[in-house]
Scaffold this motif. Structure first.
Motif, PDB file in Angstrom:
ATOM      1  N   GLN A  34       0.830  -1.195   0.000  1.00 34.69           N
ATOM      2  CA  GLN A  34       0.000   0.000   0.000  1.00 34.69           C
ATOM      3  C   GLN A  34       0.876   1.261   0.000  1.00 34.69           C
ATOM      4  OE1 GLN A  34      -2.828  -0.240   3.152  1.00 34.69           O
ATOM      5  NE2 GLN A  34      -3.956   1.574   2.517  1.00 34.69           N
TER       6      GLN A  34
ATOM      7  N   ASP B  84      -1.830  -4.310  -2.765  1.00 33.48           N
ATOM      8  CA  ASP B  84      -2.613  -3.747  -1.674  1.00 33.48           C
ATOM      9  C   ASP B  84      -2.933  -2.284  -1.983  1.00 33.48           C
ATOM     10  OD1 ASP B  84      -3.830  -3.157   0.654  1.00 33.48           O
ATOM     11  OD2 ASP B  84      -2.127  -3.627   1.948  1.00 33.48           O
ATOM     12  N   GLU B  85      -4.181  -2.042  -2.366  1.00 29.93           N
ATOM     13  CA  GLU B  85      -4.632  -0.704  -2.744  1.00 29.93           C
ATOM     14  C   GLU B  85      -3.610   0.033  -3.598  1.00 29.93           C
ATOM     15  OE1 GLU B  85      -6.993   1.469  -0.235  1.00 29.93           O
ATOM     16  OE2 GLU B  85      -7.181  -0.083   1.303  1.00 29.93           O
TER      17      GLU B  85
HETATM   18 MG   LIG Z   1      -4.804  -1.606   4.124  1.00 27.66          MG
END
Ligand SMILES: [Mg+2]
Ligand SMILES: Nc1ncnc2c1ncn2[C@@H]1O[C@H](COP(=O)(O)OP(=O)(O)OP(=O)(O)O)[C@@H](O)[C@H]1O
Lengths: 566, 230
Positions: free
Chosen positions: B94, B176-177
């Motif tokens: 992320q 992740d995102e």
């Molecule tokens: Mg997260």
């Protein structure tokens, strides 16, 4: 692959690596300096103690000395050929030394007279190495009476005409060495370009107060003047004072007159006659580099001193002769022999020898006696109720003890040993501080890199791989810092005396090493390769350990935990 | 069934906040099939990242198993797990997580370096570099390979992270995102980048809370109260 790559990259990018290296560098240098100086100091003490005494000392401990020393010397050589290498008798006493010439102005001071047989003394210890002139003019130092050397006006026949420029010297009774040693003088000049003798080859004399004195004999054979005088070797600090740079203001030259006034003593220790002044000739100067010795000792011929102190054979009223006396016998033992073993054997031999002298008991018979009987005999000697020998002699001989050089210096060596323990503890504390410091620095480095460790681990690096990055990092820091430290420390130690002289030059209070306190007039300035190696390896090891411990700790966690580290 | 690459079963994870247990995952079951683009959605803080980390063998669950081709990654030796992370998983964090001391190219090469000794590396260097440049070109960063991460924008960093994840041709990419910190346009770019990878056969698990992006996925699962709600 990434290990090497990242190690190099971290080293290049991080100032903190330089910081760590700096601290390793300083720690290594400091530890090496402290260690080298202390170790050198101890070595010096041991070496000098032994070198200036001898392996074994047979000593009476009173100024009257003890008789039969020569018979015992012979007896030792006969009975213990496997123990005894050489033996030399010594007389110790005190005297007033008086110098009254030229720049060495009016020195009058108490000195310790050491009567030695020059050759014999040289065979039991390292005294001979301390002689100043003898180093440059080997074999010229002698106690034998000699007139004062001059290179005078009367040139031997056949001497070539002197060059006009040097004629000035011929006008004013020049002094020269007894023999021509042009090479030796050349060597002397090379070694001592600043010595007054070299700079101004003249000496002070009555003829010209500013001084003429000539040491290299250009004119062929030297001449001599005056009455032959016996030689005297003088401790360097007795007549000269040390300059700031550690060298001496040498104000006298060889051959000059010194008057020694001694106190002859009877066997009972009372004054035998009036003090006897004796004119002597400066034969050489001794610099043992032990201040306590160089400041007080003068050395003269054993036989002469023995005679001057009435310690030689004298006639009694009944026509018999007394036995000559000496204060000490210095014994050099065979190489590789334990001094304690040698001491025990010589001690036993001395006891048997004494009993032979006192009671005419042969050694075998004495050995067969019981302890009580022996004690009885010994008491008899101590208290002087003997028949076969002069009771005074028996009392002195009973006072004789045998010591090793270590026993002799026990007090001093013990003190230094204590100091060594103290310094070792200090040294350990310093090391601990160094280790902690390095550990802390690496901990910081690794903490800073914890996120990176998480990243590398998430890419599949093993625990060992991560640890090894920091291990090589530590090794690199340790090696570079260690090498710098060893080099700088060694250079510092090598020039430590010059550094001190420089500091003292700026401010006399900065002179930290004083010969009065530390015995030796120079700071030990040798670095043992072994010590340097040990310190270096320890530094590298410590750095690696300091780096490895936090790195392994960080590498053990799960990648996400390391990544979340702020 | 045979094309299930990754199977997580009954995964539990509880964090302790002081004395209070925070049960983030309470029995999650996920299958990831070969070649699919799977989107995991859920409210912020519901445990999506936690789940993805566990799927990528970067964190240890309290209970449950994660199998790659039937092999439980948490039961294997640490050394083997390290190898699996290196070869089979490409992870995009992320927050990018690039190595700041290294330039873009070196960051992308890092998974290769980690997997090789010095000698192997010196043999493979040229190939690896060519491949890294190729991937960087594909994510549109061919101009930036000698820059350092702090000289790049967020979107560029994210693309470097994707390139790095792709470097060892992983069996699955876990992202992740990847668009969470980017504006819509940038996010679109990243999405396209992932899409094109997926079209070339790359299996991708994507965590997102952006419905648009989730809509582009082959399959969506939602994490609610620590469980998957289909
Ligand atoms: Mg997260
Ligand atoms: N190491 C930790 N210790 C304690 N609590 C944690 C830890 N890691 C995560 N949490 C908590 O677990 C919950 C889930 O976190 P996680 O990062 O998985 O959420 P997320 O769904 O990814 O959220 P976001 O969409 O904001 O990224 C959060 O409430 C978080 O505070």
């Amino acid at each position: 692959m990434y290990k090497l790559f990242l190690t190099l990259r971290y080293l290049r990018r991080k100032w903190i690596a330089v910081f760590a290296m700096l601290s390793v560098w300083l720690c290594v240098a400091m530890v090496l300096i402290v260690f080298s100086v202390m170790d050198g100091f101890l070595e010096n003490i041991k070496q000098h103690s032994r070198g200036l005494l001898s392996d074994i000392i047979v000593d009476v401990g009173t100024l009257q000395g003890f008789p039969y020393y020569d018979d015992f010397t012979k007896y030792m050589h006969e009975q213990l050929p496997d123990v005894v290498e050489s033996v030399s008798p010594v007389i110790y006493n005190y005297a007033i030394l008086r110098v009254k010439t030229g720049r060495a102005e009016n020195i009058t001071k108490p000195v310790r007279v050491v009567g030695i047989d020059l050759a014999g003394y040289a065979s039991v210890n390292t005294f001979h190495d301390s002689l100043y002139y003898d180093k440059y003019y080997p074999g010229t130092t002698t106690f034998a009476p000699a007139p004062m050397p001059i290179a005078g006006l009367k040139l031997p026949p056949g001497t070539p005409e002197m060059p006009a420029t040097t004629n000035a010297f011929a006008d004013s009774a020049e002094y020269a060495l007894p023999d021509p040693y042009p090479q030796a003088f050349a060597r002397f000049k090379a070694d001592h370009p600043d010595d007054p003798i070299v700079k101004n080859p003249k000496r002070p004399s009555v003829h010209s107060p500013d001084g003429v004195g000539y040491f290299e004999n250009n004119f062929g054979q030297p001449g001599y003047e005056g009455k032959p005088l016996p030689g005297l070797i003088v401790g360097m600090d007795v007549i000269y004072s040390r300059k700031e740079d550690g060298e001496y203001e040498r104000a006298m030259v060889r051959g000059e007159e010194i008057v020694l006034t001694m106190l002859p003593m009877t066997r009972k220790g009372t004054l035998a006659e009036d003090p006897v002044p004796l004119a002597m000739r400066l034969a050489d100067e001794s610099r043992t580099r032990v201040y306590q010795i160089d400041e007080i000792c003068v050395y003269a011929d054993f036989k002469l001193i023995q005679h001057m102190l009435s310690m030689d054979a004298l006639q009694r009223v009944d026509g018999t002769m007394t036995k000559p006396r000496a204060t000490q016998l210095l014994v050099r033992i065979r190489d590789g022999l334990d001094a304690r073993v040698a001491k025990a054997r010589i001690e036993k031999l001395w006891e048997e020898f004494c009993m032979g002298v006192f009671y005419d008991i042969p050694p075998q018979k004495y050995r067969a006696l019981t302890d009580a009987e022996r004690a009885q005999l010994r008491r008899g000697a101590r208290e002087g109720w003997l028949t076969t020998v002069d009771p005074e002699d028996a009392i002195l001989m009973s006072a004789v003890g045998v010591e090793t050089w270590e026993d002799r210096q026990r007090g001093f060596i013990d003190a230094v040993e204590k100091e060594k323990v103290l310094v070792t503890i200090l040294f350990l504390i310093i090391s601990v501080v160094a280790v902690v410091l390095i550990g802390v620095i690496f901990h910081m480095i690794v903490m800073q890199k914890t996120r990176d460790i998480g990243i590398i681990k998430s890419l599949g690096a093993t625990r060992w791989g991560v640890a090894s990055i920091f291990l090589s990092y530590g090794a690199a820091v340790g090696i570079v810092g260690g090498i710098l430290g060893v080099v700088c420390g060694s250079i510092f130690v090598y020039y430590i005396n010059d550094i001190q002289d420089l500091l003292a030059h700026l401010n006399p209070n900065l002179r930290v090493w004083s010969p009065e306190v530390y015995t030796f007039d120079r700071i030990p300035n040798e670095v043992k390769p072994m010590a340097a190696l040990v310190v270096f390896v320890a530094a590298v090891g410590t750095s690696m350990l300091g780096a490895a411990w936090p790195a392994i700790k960080a590498a053990r966690v799960w990648p996400v935990q390391a990544l979340r580290y702020e | 069934m045979s094309n299930v690459l990754l199977r997580a079963q009954d995964v539990h994870k509880t964090y302790l906040l002081g004395k209070v247990p925070l049960r983030v995952l309470r029995g999650v079951n996920v299958d990831v099939r070969a070649g699919e683009l799977l989107a995991v959605t859920g409210a912020s803080g519901c445990g999506k990242s936690t789940l993805l980390h566990i799927l990528g063998a970067l964190d240890l669950p309290d209970k449950g198993s994660v199998r790659y081709d039937g092999q439980d990654v948490f039961r294997m030796s640490a050394a083997r797990r390290d190898g699996v992370r290196n070869r089979e998983v490409g992870f995009v964090f992320q927050f990018y997580h690039l190595l700041p001391e290294l330039n873009v190219l070196e960051n992308v090469l890092m998974p290769q370096m980690v997997g090789m000794g010095v000698f192997a590396w010196s043999g493979r260097r040229r190939d690896a570099r060519a491949r890294a440049e190729d991937i960087l070109t594909r994510v549109g960063l061919s101009e930036r390979i000698f820059h350092r991460p702090n000289e790049l924008s967020g979107g560029e960093r994210q693309r470097v992270a994707i390139a790095r994840a792709m470097m060892n041709e992983p069996r699955f990419l876990l992202a992740d995102e990847p668009t969470g910190n980017l504006d819509a346009k940038m996010g679109q770019g990243i999405l396209e980048c992932l899409r094109s990878l997926n079209e070339n056969g790359q299996t991708i698990v994507l965590v997102t809370h952006d419905p648009n992006i989730a809509a582009a996925a082959d399959r969506r699962i939602q994490l609610v109260d620590g469980r998957i709600e289909a």
